[in-house]
Scaffold this motif. Sequence first.
Motif, PDB file in Angstrom:
ATOM      1  N   PHE A   8      64.274   6.045  74.418  1.00  0.00           N
ATOM      2  CA  PHE A   8      63.569   6.496  75.615  1.00  0.00           C
ATOM      3  C   PHE A   8      62.141   6.890  75.277  1.00  0.00           C
ATOM      4  CE2 PHE A   8      62.713   9.595  79.044  1.00  0.00           C
ATOM      5  CZ  PHE A   8      63.220   8.917  80.143  1.00  0.00           C
ATOM      6  N   ASP A   9      61.192   6.466  76.132  1.00  0.00           N
ATOM      7  CA  ASP A   9      59.780   6.813  75.973  1.00  0.00           C
ATOM      8  C   ASP A   9      59.482   8.005  76.882  1.00  0.00           C
ATOM      9  OD1 ASP A   9      57.001   7.024  76.050  1.00  0.00           O
ATOM     10  OD2 ASP A   9      56.699   4.859  75.854  1.00  0.00           O
ATOM     11  N   ASN A  10      59.513   9.202  76.322  1.00  0.00           N
ATOM     12  CA  ASN A  10      59.364  10.408  77.124  1.00  0.00           C
ATOM     13  C   ASN A  10      57.972  10.530  77.750  1.00  0.00           C
ATOM     14  OD1 ASN A  10      60.948  13.003  77.727  1.00  0.00           O
ATOM     15  ND2 ASN A  10      58.971  13.803  77.084  1.00  0.00           N
ATOM     16  N   ASP A  11      56.940  10.129  77.014  1.00  0.00           N
ATOM     17  CA  ASP A  11      55.568  10.212  77.551  1.00  0.00           C
ATOM     18  C   ASP A  11      55.396   9.305  78.760  1.00  0.00           C
ATOM     19  OD1 ASP A  11      54.834  12.045  75.619  1.00  0.00           O
ATOM     20  OD2 ASP A  11      54.030  10.547  74.256  1.00  0.00           O
ATOM     21  N   LYS A  12      55.923   8.092  78.656  1.00  0.00           N
ATOM     22  CA  LYS A  12      55.848   7.160  79.787  1.00  0.00           C
ATOM     23  C   LYS A  12      56.604   7.737  80.986  1.00  0.00           C
ATOM     24  CE  LYS A  12      57.093   2.470  81.264  1.00  0.00           C
ATOM     25  NZ  LYS A  12      57.714   1.176  80.865  1.00  0.00           N
ATOM     26  N   TYR A  13      57.758   8.301  80.714  1.00  0.00           N
ATOM     27  CA  TYR A  13      58.573   8.877  81.784  1.00  0.00           C
ATOM     28  C   TYR A  13      57.823   9.969  82.533  1.00  0.00           C
ATOM     29  CZ  TYR A  13      62.212  11.817  83.882  1.00  0.00           C
ATOM     30  OH  TYR A  13      62.954  12.572  84.739  1.00  0.00           O
ATOM     31  N   LEU A  14      57.221  10.888  81.794  1.00  0.00           N
ATOM     32  CA  LEU A  14      56.500  11.981  82.445  1.00  0.00           C
ATOM     33  C   LEU A  14      55.342  11.457  83.284  1.00  0.00           C
ATOM     34  CD1 LEU A  14      56.408  14.660  79.598  1.00  0.00           C
ATOM     35  CD2 LEU A  14      57.877  14.614  81.619  1.00  0.00           C
ATOM     36  N   ALA A 291      61.841   4.031  81.759  1.00  0.00           N
ATOM     37  CA  ALA A 291      61.371   4.532  80.465  1.00  0.00           C
ATOM     38  C   ALA A 291      62.357   4.254  79.334  1.00  0.00           C
ATOM     39  CB  ALA A 291      61.089   6.024  80.557  1.00  0.00           C
ATOM     40  N   ILE A 292      63.438   3.517  79.629  1.00  0.00           N
ATOM     41  CA  ILE A 292      64.370   3.117  78.571  1.00  0.00           C
ATOM     42  C   ILE A 292      63.736   1.965  77.798  1.00  0.00           C
ATOM     43  CG2 ILE A 292      66.646   2.152  78.044  1.00  0.00           C
ATOM     44  CD1 ILE A 292      67.705   3.559  80.549  1.00  0.00           C
ATOM     45  N   ILE A 293      63.526   2.147  76.498  1.00  0.00           N
ATOM     46  CA  ILE A 293      62.830   1.138  75.696  1.00  0.00           C
ATOM     47  C   ILE A 293      63.765   0.408  74.734  1.00  0.00           C
ATOM     48  CG2 ILE A 293      60.577   2.266  75.836  1.00  0.00           C
ATOM     49  CD1 ILE A 293      61.127   3.533  73.109  1.00  0.00           C
ATOM     50  N   ASP A 294      64.989   0.913  74.554  1.00  0.00           N
ATOM     51  CA  ASP A 294      65.961   0.254  73.678  1.00  0.00           C
ATOM     52  C   ASP A 294      67.337   0.443  74.300  1.00  0.00           C
ATOM     53  OD1 ASP A 294      67.787  -0.513  71.691  1.00  0.00           O
ATOM     54  OD2 ASP A 294      66.424   0.067  70.069  1.00  0.00           O
ATOM     55  N   ASP A 295      67.779  -0.589  75.030  1.00  0.00           N
ATOM     56  CA  ASP A 295      69.028  -0.477  75.776  1.00  0.00           C
ATOM     57  C   ASP A 295      70.231  -0.332  74.843  1.00  0.00           C
ATOM     58  OD1 ASP A 295      70.251  -0.676  78.557  1.00  0.00           O
ATOM     59  OD2 ASP A 295      71.397  -2.221  77.486  1.00  0.00           O
ATOM     60  N   ASP A 296      70.231  -1.046  73.726  1.00  0.00           N
ATOM     61  CA  ASP A 296      71.343  -0.948  72.788  1.00  0.00           C
ATOM     62  C   ASP A 296      71.466   0.473  72.246  1.00  0.00           C
ATOM     63  OD1 ASP A 296      72.096  -3.569  73.078  1.00  0.00           O
ATOM     64  OD2 ASP A 296      71.027  -4.278  71.292  1.00  0.00           O
ATOM     65  N   ALA A 297      70.328   1.080  71.929  1.00  0.00           N
ATOM     66  CA  ALA A 297      70.336   2.452  71.418  1.00  0.00           C
ATOM     67  C   ALA A 297      70.871   3.416  72.471  1.00  0.00           C
ATOM     68  CB  ALA A 297      68.935   2.869  70.987  1.00  0.00           C
ATOM     69  N   ALA A 298      70.497   3.202  73.737  1.00  0.00           N
ATOM     70  CA  ALA A 298      71.000   4.050  74.822  1.00  0.00           C
ATOM     71  C   ALA A 298      72.507   3.866  74.993  1.00  0.00           C
ATOM     72  CB  ALA A 298      70.267   3.724  76.119  1.00  0.00           C
ATOM     73  N   CYS A 299      72.974   2.633  74.875  1.00  0.00           N
ATOM     74  CA  CYS A 299      74.412   2.355  74.999  1.00  0.00           C
ATOM     75  C   CYS A 299      75.203   3.049  73.891  1.00  0.00           C
ATOM     76  CB  CYS A 299      74.668   0.849  74.962  1.00  0.00           C
ATOM     77  SG  CYS A 299      74.140  -0.040  76.450  1.00  0.00           S
ATOM     78  N   ASN A 300      74.731   2.924  72.651  1.00  0.00           N
ATOM     79  CA  ASN A 300      75.423   3.556  71.527  1.00  0.00           C
ATOM     80  C   ASN A 300      75.444   5.069  71.659  1.00  0.00           C
ATOM     81  OD1 ASN A 300      76.052   1.148  70.211  1.00  0.00           O
ATOM     82  ND2 ASN A 300      74.116   1.107  69.091  1.00  0.00           N
ATOM     83  N   ALA A 301      74.323   5.635  72.064  1.00  0.00           N
ATOM     84  CA  ALA A 301      74.251   7.087  72.232  1.00  0.00           C
ATOM     85  C   ALA A 301      75.193   7.552  73.342  1.00  0.00           C
ATOM     86  CB  ALA A 301      72.816   7.501  72.552  1.00  0.00           C
ATOM     87  N   SER A 302      75.286   6.776  74.405  1.00  0.00           N
ATOM     88  CA  SER A 302      76.140   7.150  75.532  1.00  0.00           C
ATOM     89  C   SER A 302      77.620   7.052  75.171  1.00  0.00           C
ATOM     90  CB  SER A 302      75.827   6.263  76.741  1.00  0.00           C
ATOM     91  OG  SER A 302      74.493   6.457  77.157  1.00  0.00           O
ATOM     92  N   LYS A 303      77.971   6.062  74.379  1.00  0.00           N
ATOM     93  CA  LYS A 303      79.363   5.960  73.912  1.00  0.00           C
ATOM     94  C   LYS A 303      79.722   7.193  73.082  1.00  0.00           C
ATOM     95  CE  LYS A 303      79.469   0.899  73.864  1.00  0.00           C
ATOM     96  NZ  LYS A 303      79.508  -0.323  73.014  1.00  0.00           N
ATOM     97  N   ARG A 304      78.812   7.583  72.222  1.00  0.00           N
ATOM     98  CA  ARG A 304      79.028   8.785  71.414  1.00  0.00           C
ATOM     99  C   ARG A 304      79.212  10.008  72.315  1.00  0.00           C
ATOM    100  NH1 ARG A 304      75.079  10.107  66.462  1.00  0.00           N
ATOM    101  NH2 ARG A 304      76.505   8.627  65.482  1.00  0.00           N
ATOM    102  N   GLU A 305      78.414  10.095  73.366  1.00  0.00           N
ATOM    103  CA  GLU A 305      78.509  11.236  74.278  1.00  0.00           C
ATOM    104  C   GLU A 305      79.835  11.227  75.034  1.00  0.00           C
ATOM    105  OE1 GLU A 305      77.428  14.632  76.653  1.00  0.00           O
ATOM    106  OE2 GLU A 305      77.095  13.901  74.610  1.00  0.00           O
ATOM    107  N   ILE A 306      80.323  10.057  75.425  1.00  0.00           N
ATOM    108  CA  ILE A 306      81.600   9.983  76.140  1.00  0.00           C
ATOM    109  C   ILE A 306      82.730  10.477  75.247  1.00  0.00           C
ATOM    110  CG2 ILE A 306      83.286   8.387  77.164  1.00  0.00           C
ATOM    111  CD1 ILE A 306      80.837   6.761  78.187  1.00  0.00           C
ATOM    112  N   VAL A 307      82.694  10.109  73.971  1.00  0.00           N
ATOM    113  CA  VAL A 307      83.711  10.604  73.025  1.00  0.00           C
ATOM    114  C   VAL A 307      83.591  12.119  72.886  1.00  0.00           C
ATOM    115  CG1 VAL A 307      84.523  10.546  70.641  1.00  0.00           C
ATOM    116  CG2 VAL A 307      83.885   8.412  71.785  1.00  0.00           C
ATOM    117  N   ARG A 308      82.359  12.623  72.807  1.00  0.00           N
ATOM    118  CA  ARG A 308      82.160  14.069  72.717  1.00  0.00           C
ATOM    119  C   ARG A 308      82.746  14.766  73.942  1.00  0.00           C
ATOM    120  NH1 ARG A 308      79.165  18.492  73.681  1.00  0.00           N
ATOM    121  NH2 ARG A 308      78.220  17.567  75.517  1.00  0.00           N
TER     122      ARG A 308
END
Length: 499
Positions: A8-14, A291-308
């Motif tokens: 995620f590009d936080n600066d672009k998002y803001l 502002a999502i710049i790497d969809d695969d990275a977002a997917c992997n992070a979200s899978k980790r969060e679902i397990v959490r």
Amino acid sequence: MGVLRQAFDNDKYLEIQKKAILDRIAMYDKKLYLEFGGKLFDDYHASRVLPGFAPNAKIHLLLSLKEKAEIVITVNCKDIVSNKVRGDIGISYSAEVERLITAFLRLGLKVNSVVVSFYEKSPAIDEFEKKLKNSGIKMYKHYQINGYPQNVDLILSKDGLGRNDYIKTTRPLVVVTAPGPGSGKMATCLSQLYLDSVRGIKSGYAKYETFPIWNIPLKHPVNLAYEAATVDLDDVNMIDPYHLEAYGEQAVNYNRDVETFPLLKSIFNQIYGSSPYQSPTDMGVNMAGYAIIDDDAACNASKREIVRRYYEVQKNVFLGRFKDSTVNKIELLMNQVGCTPMNRKCVKAALDKHEKSHEPAMAMELPDGRIITARRSTILGASAALLINALKTLGNIDDKLFLISPNVIEPISKLKTEGLHNNNPRLHAEEALIALAIQANTNPLAEIALKQLPNLRTAQAHSSNILSDVDLNTFKKLGVDVTEEPISYIKNILLEHNL
């Protein structure tokens, strides 16, 4: 799942989120009531599923608009009277209102007032109003309307919203926030729209919520992670049927907004003469998807969060806080994204360590992917041992070397058992860190270890049993995401001995 990349590009998002809000203000008579959903401070869910998202992004956005913005905090009368407590931080809603006011003012943000929704006279509310008045904050009263939100004719009358106190505002952006759900944010906004219209002011309403993200797929792991976070609330993501009908394009929203939109549209029609919004998605101001710049990275992070979240649900069911059915819901979400608890590397490592040692055990996946394990010893709890082992690894310190002398630990343990009459002589995580800090004055290795604490942030850890609150809080302060097996240590002993 591996080491997470920035997604995620936080600066672009803001930048684009600020522009979208300013554009929405310009649609009206320079007055926009912006309902802020989710957390204004410390939005760690967003930062976990979208690595790169700053946990305080919303606050940074508000600070960039501070000359145009003022804040209204709304709280449900019943939550004050019942002394309702926020489960995540353990303080009452009235205390949380005071905490929010203090935090906003310290940042230089203008706090306009507090609205008590569904107002009924009571000593608790009188005391609450007195505290606010002593702090220089005005309290407004909004009343319950019979038939709300279905009875539009009554709502938009002097006997409906017309009974409410009118909040006097001076800035073009009025941010409406609350200490928790069910506080009446939207009703406060609608009240102001109606009362403004009576005064000849055409003000606007919009909603700012990060999730679900409307312009990514319905079953995208980021959106499913939002469902996982709200699984106990029965929120369900869905395609916005009104947006599809009006524009011929799919947009993701959630059930509560979709269900209430026809009524809101009727209210807008009467206030404005015609509705400015054709769908609940139209009401939102949410640029996160752009502002999502790497969809695969977002997917992997979200899978980790679902397990959490899966482990969080398991623990809450075990403790009787959630219904048993929530486990089935979270398991369905894991199936949809194609992951299991074993995808969280520290889970298997912790369970293997427990099985071999027959002691409570923990494991940690460091941000660089390395796995560290520890078990309970005679002097350290598993949490304390894990932190010490992790700091040794990060500081390239020989595992055989003592960072904390037994001469330091012994008097602490003696104080715990003899002075404080605790049954457990072992050091908790925080106690071990304090002991390590004492050692740092004379032991250079201890000083090196302490300097590694910032490098623990975003590490993942798992425990073979439910941890104490004091250990969980220490990990939280260090930025370590911890999951726990839904089992107490007492039950562990019973199972091991077939009792």
